[in-house]
Design a protein around this motif. Structure first.
Motif, short mmCIF file in Angstrom:
data_model
loop_
_atom_site.label_atom_id
_atom_site.label_comp_id
_atom_site.label_asym_id
_atom_site.label_seq_id
_atom_site.Cartn_x
_atom_site.Cartn_y
_atom_site.Cartn_z
N GLY A 2 -66.46 -17.06 -60.65
CA GLY A 2 -65.31 -16.76 -61.49
C GLY A 2 -65.70 -15.87 -62.64
N SER A 22 -67.62 -13.56 -60.50
CA SER A 22 -67.03 -12.93 -59.32
C SER A 22 -67.75 -11.62 -59.01
CB SER A 22 -65.54 -12.68 -59.54
OG SER A 22 -65.32 -11.68 -60.52
N THR A 57 -63.70 -15.81 -54.95
CA THR A 57 -63.55 -15.59 -56.38
C THR A 57 -62.31 -16.37 -56.83
OG1 THR A 57 -62.18 -13.60 -56.15
CG2 THR A 57 -64.57 -13.29 -56.24
N SER A 68 -59.27 -17.22 -60.14
CA SER A 68 -58.63 -16.93 -61.43
C SER A 68 -57.53 -17.96 -61.67
CB SER A 68 -58.02 -15.53 -61.44
OG SER A 68 -57.37 -15.28 -62.69
N ALA A 119 -60.77 -8.77 -55.04
CA ALA A 119 -61.33 -10.11 -55.29
C ALA A 119 -61.78 -10.27 -56.74
CB ALA A 119 -62.49 -10.37 -54.35
N MET A 120 -62.31 -9.20 -57.33
CA MET A 120 -62.84 -9.26 -58.69
C MET A 120 -61.77 -9.05 -59.76
SD MET A 120 -66.17 -6.91 -57.89
CE MET A 120 -66.50 -6.55 -59.60
N SER A 127 -60.03 -11.99 -61.44
CA SER A 127 -60.98 -13.01 -61.91
C SER A 127 -61.60 -12.66 -63.26
CB SER A 127 -62.08 -13.22 -60.86
OG SER A 127 -62.89 -14.31 -61.19
N GLY A 131 -61.03 -16.08 -64.74
CA GLY A 131 -61.82 -17.00 -63.93
C GLY A 131 -62.80 -17.84 -64.72
N THR A 139 -64.36 -24.11 -59.55
CA THR A 139 -64.44 -22.92 -58.70
C THR A 139 -64.89 -23.29 -57.30
OG1 THR A 139 -64.97 -21.55 -60.63
CG2 THR A 139 -65.53 -20.65 -58.47
#
Length: 624
Positions: free
Chosen positions: A102, A106, A345, A347, A418-419, A422, A477, A484
């Motif tokens: 996170g 991430s 990942t 959030s 994905a990032m 997060s 995240g 997580t």
């Protein structure tokens, strides 16, 4: 606090060649594939598999800490594999089963993902999900290399502070009165801002992207330059021969790209105390770090033009492009590449069935309350299907377990997607909100247990008009690593269920995680601060903090119970990066922070007795 039992290694029986079993493993776990099992006929040695997994969390611009922890966890797993192979005369492989992260964790997850796709690390395609000892060694060295080269250059530091000042002015204008907003055409009319931010999230994504670009494309052979014949190191080795710790330190520096011949003999005099020895070690690491940064910059410049790099830092970043379809440069290519199965990942977010409700909510409210938040977990579709088809997940949903309802599964096909949600930490980065299917978020499918009225456990396609308006405000995240890891553990449990149903196979599993600290300056305290400052719309701080810690307690127990039941090894590591008022990355202290992280990891490994005992006892240039 953590119950961990070390079990014997896993032995894969010879002659296991059932194609039916192989196919099921491929479909349900996406971890092992048929080639490995069906070809596993008669061997002179039995085969052992170590299953590696880990969960990371954020640390601001102290990336060296988490990346060094990752490198050291891989190194310990490598040494454990060597130990098993030597002691039992077996063929050992390591499977990177899963990694979750996170916030900046991430980015570390995607860093490992990118490195695993480097063709010079893996002789074969990643489809069998297994690494030989030699391949794991290359992977570990590459990650360790990056951990020593995270500090910004002077020009990057200047541009960072300039951008922070600019973003705060922009955020103040958006937060301020309507007339101010109208005077600045660039600041389009948007819902109220929840916080004054310091950095544009795309800058952070492109900073991570540069590291991803390096580990994804670097030819590993360039990192294998031996330095033992340099005159300076010959002298140093003679000195180190009188000190076991120093000798171990120098032997760990076998792989570097280049070393300047700048050390004079006076600088390497025979140390009279451990303090002198530590000073020499630190000097060497500073030289290594400078050289490593040069290597990375050289490789990146081969992929990105000087103008593009300049524009990334001083102007509006080129990420993302309109649709994410046309890859205009190598940085976009590596960020828009699909992650591997088993990577997660996370959030926190407030979710809405329709975007209009989100917009109206932000127009009338300037805050979000923690009690309204859920966890959105990003993963590939293959990974999501493993979870949805698992007995463990379905049981939790059918029993209406309250914490499982907090988790929304989000399917993405890009590391960037994905990032992006997060990293959005309150007060640090600009907010992110909107339809999950929008170009700002690029989620393809979701599964929300609350929306699944008939418990069909089917992914909902966001191109379907029924779900296309599903929206969220992302808060970042920063949850603890145990929170997580919740869906990650369900994924690992699903993989185990399938393996054990096919054959009674024993295996050795290890999971690295991070321990929270509510008193020092780490994510444990950061999370509590954000609940108090930013997520308190209903002015119920104590109730929210209690709910947060209860959530953590539940998921931590779920993690502990899983590894206790399977007789796996759980290795919690406590990191602390309080070495400066500013993040280490901005004040050229990344090398020290990385070594602090290595030492903390080795301390935990020494307690649990995992890896190489001699290596675990060694601490480079302490105290700090």
């Amino acid at each position: 606090m953590f119950n961990s039992v070390i079990s014997g290694p896993v032995v894969l029986n010879k002659g296991f060649s059932s194609m039916k079993s192989t196919f099921k493993i491929l479909i349900f776990t996406n971890v092992l594939v048929g080639i490995f099992f069906s070809c596993c006929k008669v061997h002179s040695k039995e085969e052992v598999v170590i299953l590696y997994s880990a969960t990371a969390q954020g640390n601001g611009y102290n990336w060296a800490a988490t990346i060094a922890w990752l490198a050291e966890s891989l190194k310990a797993t490598l040494e454990e594999a060597k130990k098993i192979e030597n002691n039992k005369n077996v063929d050992v492989k390591v499977m990177i089963s899963s990694f979750a992260g996170g916030s900046s964790g991430s980015g570390v997850a995607m860093l490992l993902d990118a490195a695993l796709n480097n063709p010079s690390i893996r002789a074969l395609k990643w489809k069998d999900n297994l690494l030989s000892i030699d391949e794991l060694s290359k992977l570990q060295i590459l990650i360790q290399f990056v951990s020593r080269a995270t500090d910004f250059t002077p020009s990057e530091n200047i541009s960072t502070f300039v951008r922070v000042a600019g973003e705060q002015i922009k955020s103040l204008a958006l937060k301020g009165s309507k007339p101010i907003t109208e005077l600045i055409p660039l600041l389009e009319s948007r819902p109220n801002k929840l916080w004054i931010h310091q950095m544009d999230g795309n800058v952070v994504l492109s900073d991570f992207g540069r590291m991803l670009l390096f580990v994804r494309n670097i030819d590993f052979n360039k990192l294998q330059v031996e330095v033992k014949n340099l005159p300076e190191f010959i002298s140093l080795r003679k000195i180190a021969s009188q000190d076991e710790n120093a000798l171990e330190f120098f032997s760990s520096l076998r792989y570097v790209y280049d070393i300047p011949r700048a050390l004079s003999f006076e600088q390497v005099h025979n140390p009279r105390s451990y303090k002198d020895l530590s000073r020499i070690m630190k000097k060497i690491m500073e030289m290594l770090e400078d050289q490593m940064k040069k290597v990375i910059e050289t490789e990146i410049k081969k992929k990105i033009s000087t103008y593009a790099d300049f524009f990334r830092r001083w102007g509006t970043t080129s990420l993302p492009n309109d649709l994410g379809l046309k890859m205009t440069n190598s940085l976009q290519q590596v960020l828009f590449e699909k992650p591997l199965p088993g990577f997660f990942t996370i959030s926190l977010a407030k979710t809405y069935p329709r975007y209009q409700i989100l917009k109206e909510d932000l127009q009338t409210n300037s805050k979000v309350d923690f009690s309204e938040l859920r966890a959105v977990v990003f993963m590939t579709e293959e990974t999501a299907r493993v979870i949805l088809n698992s007995k463990a997940y379905q049981h939790l949903v059918l029993q209406e377990e309250p914490f499982i309802k907090k988790y929304v599964i989000a399917v993405v096909d890009q590391r960037w997607a994905a990032m992006n949600p997060s990293i959005r930490e309150p007060q640090l980065l600009n907010e992110l909100s909107g339809r999950l299917a929008s170009s700002d978020l690029r989620v393809r499918k979701i599964y929300d247990p609350i929306m699944d009225q008939y418990k069909k456990f089917v992914l909902q396609d966001l191109s379907d008009s029924k779900y296309t308006d599903f929206s969220a405000i992302f808060i970042g995240g920063f949850p603890y690593s145990s929170m997580t890891s919740y869906l990650q553990v369900i994924y690992l449990k699903a993989c185990d269920e399938d393996l054990l149903s096919e054959k009674q196979i024993q295996y050795k599993s290890v999971h690295f995680t991070l321990k929270k600290d509510l008193e020092s300056d780490d994510p444990g305290q950061f999370a509590i601060q954000q609940i108090r400052k930013t997520l308190n719309k209903f002015n119920q701080n104590e109730k929210n903090i209690f709910s947060f810690l209860t959530w953590d307690k539940y998921t931590l127990k779920y993690l502990n119970d899983f590894f206790y039941e399977k007789k796996g090894i759980l290795i919690p590591v406590k990191l602390n990066w309080s070495i400066s008022l500013l993040p280490a990355q901005l004040v050229d202290l990344g090398d020290i922070l990385a070594q602090k992280s290595v030492n903390a990891t080795r301390k935990s490994l020494e307690i649990i007795d995992f890896g190489d005992p001699k290596q675990n006892r060694f601490r480079a240039y302490e105290p700090f």
